[in-house]
Design a protein around this motif. Sequence first.
Motif, mmCIF file in Angstrom:
data_model
loop_
_atom_site.group_PDB
_atom_site.id
_atom_site.type_symbol
_atom_site.label_atom_id
_atom_site.label_comp_id
_atom_site.label_asym_id
_atom_site.label_seq_id
_atom_site.Cartn_x
_atom_site.Cartn_y
_atom_site.Cartn_z
ATOM 1 N N ARG A 20 0.867 -1.163 -0.196
ATOM 2 C CA ARG A 20 0.026 -0.005 0.144
ATOM 3 C C ARG A 20 0.881 1.348 -0.013
ATOM 4 O O ARG A 20 0.692 2.191 -0.633
ATOM 5 C CB ARG A 20 -0.953 0.085 1.156
ATOM 6 N N LEU A 21 1.859 1.336 0.773
ATOM 7 C CA LEU A 21 2.772 2.660 0.932
ATOM 8 C C LEU A 21 3.446 2.579 -0.718
ATOM 9 O O LEU A 21 3.569 3.686 -1.139
ATOM 10 C CB LEU A 21 3.636 2.239 1.878
ATOM 11 N N LEU A 22 3.905 1.431 -1.287
ATOM 12 C CA LEU A 22 4.710 1.773 -2.597
ATOM 13 C C LEU A 22 3.501 2.131 -3.676
ATOM 14 O O LEU A 22 3.854 3.074 -4.376
ATOM 15 C CB LEU A 22 5.065 0.290 -2.897
ATOM 16 N N LYS A 23 2.413 1.609 -3.490
ATOM 17 C CA LYS A 23 1.566 2.024 -4.286
ATOM 18 C C LYS A 23 1.163 3.573 -4.440
ATOM 19 O O LYS A 23 1.010 4.308 -5.404
ATOM 20 C CB LYS A 23 0.146 1.462 -4.050
ATOM 21 N N ALA A 24 1.053 4.003 -3.068
ATOM 22 C CA ALA A 24 0.997 5.365 -2.808
ATOM 23 C C ALA A 24 2.080 6.304 -3.219
ATOM 24 O O ALA A 24 1.548 7.521 -3.955
ATOM 25 C CB ALA A 24 0.474 5.666 -1.479
ATOM 26 N N ALA A 25 3.080 5.790 -2.969
ATOM 27 C CA ALA A 25 4.246 6.534 -3.677
ATOM 28 C C ALA A 25 4.420 6.649 -5.186
ATOM 29 O O ALA A 25 4.885 7.730 -5.520
ATOM 30 C CB ALA A 25 5.728 5.910 -2.938
ATOM 31 N N VAL A 26 4.128 5.433 -5.717
ATOM 32 C CA VAL A 26 4.335 5.347 -7.144
ATOM 33 C C VAL A 26 3.393 6.205 -7.616
ATOM 34 O O VAL A 26 3.602 6.934 -8.969
ATOM 35 C CB VAL A 26 4.132 4.000 -7.653
ATOM 36 N N PHE A 27 2.090 6.135 -7.553
ATOM 37 C CA PHE A 27 0.936 6.887 -8.030
ATOM 38 C C PHE A 27 0.660 8.287 -7.386
ATOM 39 O O PHE A 27 -0.398 8.998 -7.660
ATOM 40 C CB PHE A 27 -0.258 6.171 -8.063
ATOM 41 N N GLY A 28 1.505 8.766 -6.376
ATOM 42 C CA GLY A 28 1.576 10.073 -5.940
ATOM 43 C C GLY A 28 0.037 10.243 -5.015
ATOM 44 O O GLY A 28 -0.564 11.281 -4.908
ATOM 45 N N LYS A 29 -0.411 8.963 -4.622
ATOM 46 C CA LYS A 29 -1.709 9.011 -3.721
ATOM 47 C C LYS A 29 -1.494 9.477 -2.452
ATOM 48 O O LYS A 29 -0.698 9.146 -1.687
ATOM 49 C CB LYS A 29 -2.134 7.590 -3.747
ATOM 50 N N HIS A 30 -2.562 10.279 -2.007
ATOM 51 C CA HIS A 30 -2.069 10.858 -0.457
ATOM 52 C C HIS A 30 -2.930 9.826 0.417
ATOM 53 O O HIS A 30 -4.078 9.434 -0.021
ATOM 54 C CB HIS A 30 -2.756 12.137 -0.333
ATOM 55 N N LEU A 31 -2.463 9.575 1.432
ATOM 56 C CA LEU A 31 -3.146 8.712 2.333
ATOM 57 C C LEU A 31 -3.484 9.478 3.663
ATOM 58 O O LEU A 31 -2.970 10.536 4.013
ATOM 59 C CB LEU A 31 -2.011 7.547 2.895
ATOM 60 N N THR A 32 -4.830 9.231 3.955
ATOM 61 C CA THR A 32 -5.662 9.834 5.339
ATOM 62 C C THR A 32 -4.818 9.448 6.439
ATOM 63 O O THR A 32 -4.396 8.398 6.453
ATOM 64 C CB THR A 32 -7.061 9.719 5.067
#
Length: 74
Positions: A20-32
């Motif tokens: 989940r952290l890698l996916k957020a980093a790769v796609f620039g997704k912000h996590l709440t």
Amino acid sequence: MPELDPTVFAHLQISEVRRRLLKAAVFGKHLTPDQLEHMAEQLAEGLRLYALADTHCIRRHSNSPLRDDSRTQR
């Protein structure tokens, strides 16, 4: 359904957080904050299970209890 070995479950928990952290980093997704808190709990549980399994393994394979060698030296 058979229960998972604790180390397998720990690996799954930690791998899920990593994914989940890698996916957020790769796609620039912000996590709440809630998502991050949930991942922190998953990570803590996985690490706790690894530590518990390691402790049981050491105790099971040891012929004597762990001791402080400084007490035996004079």
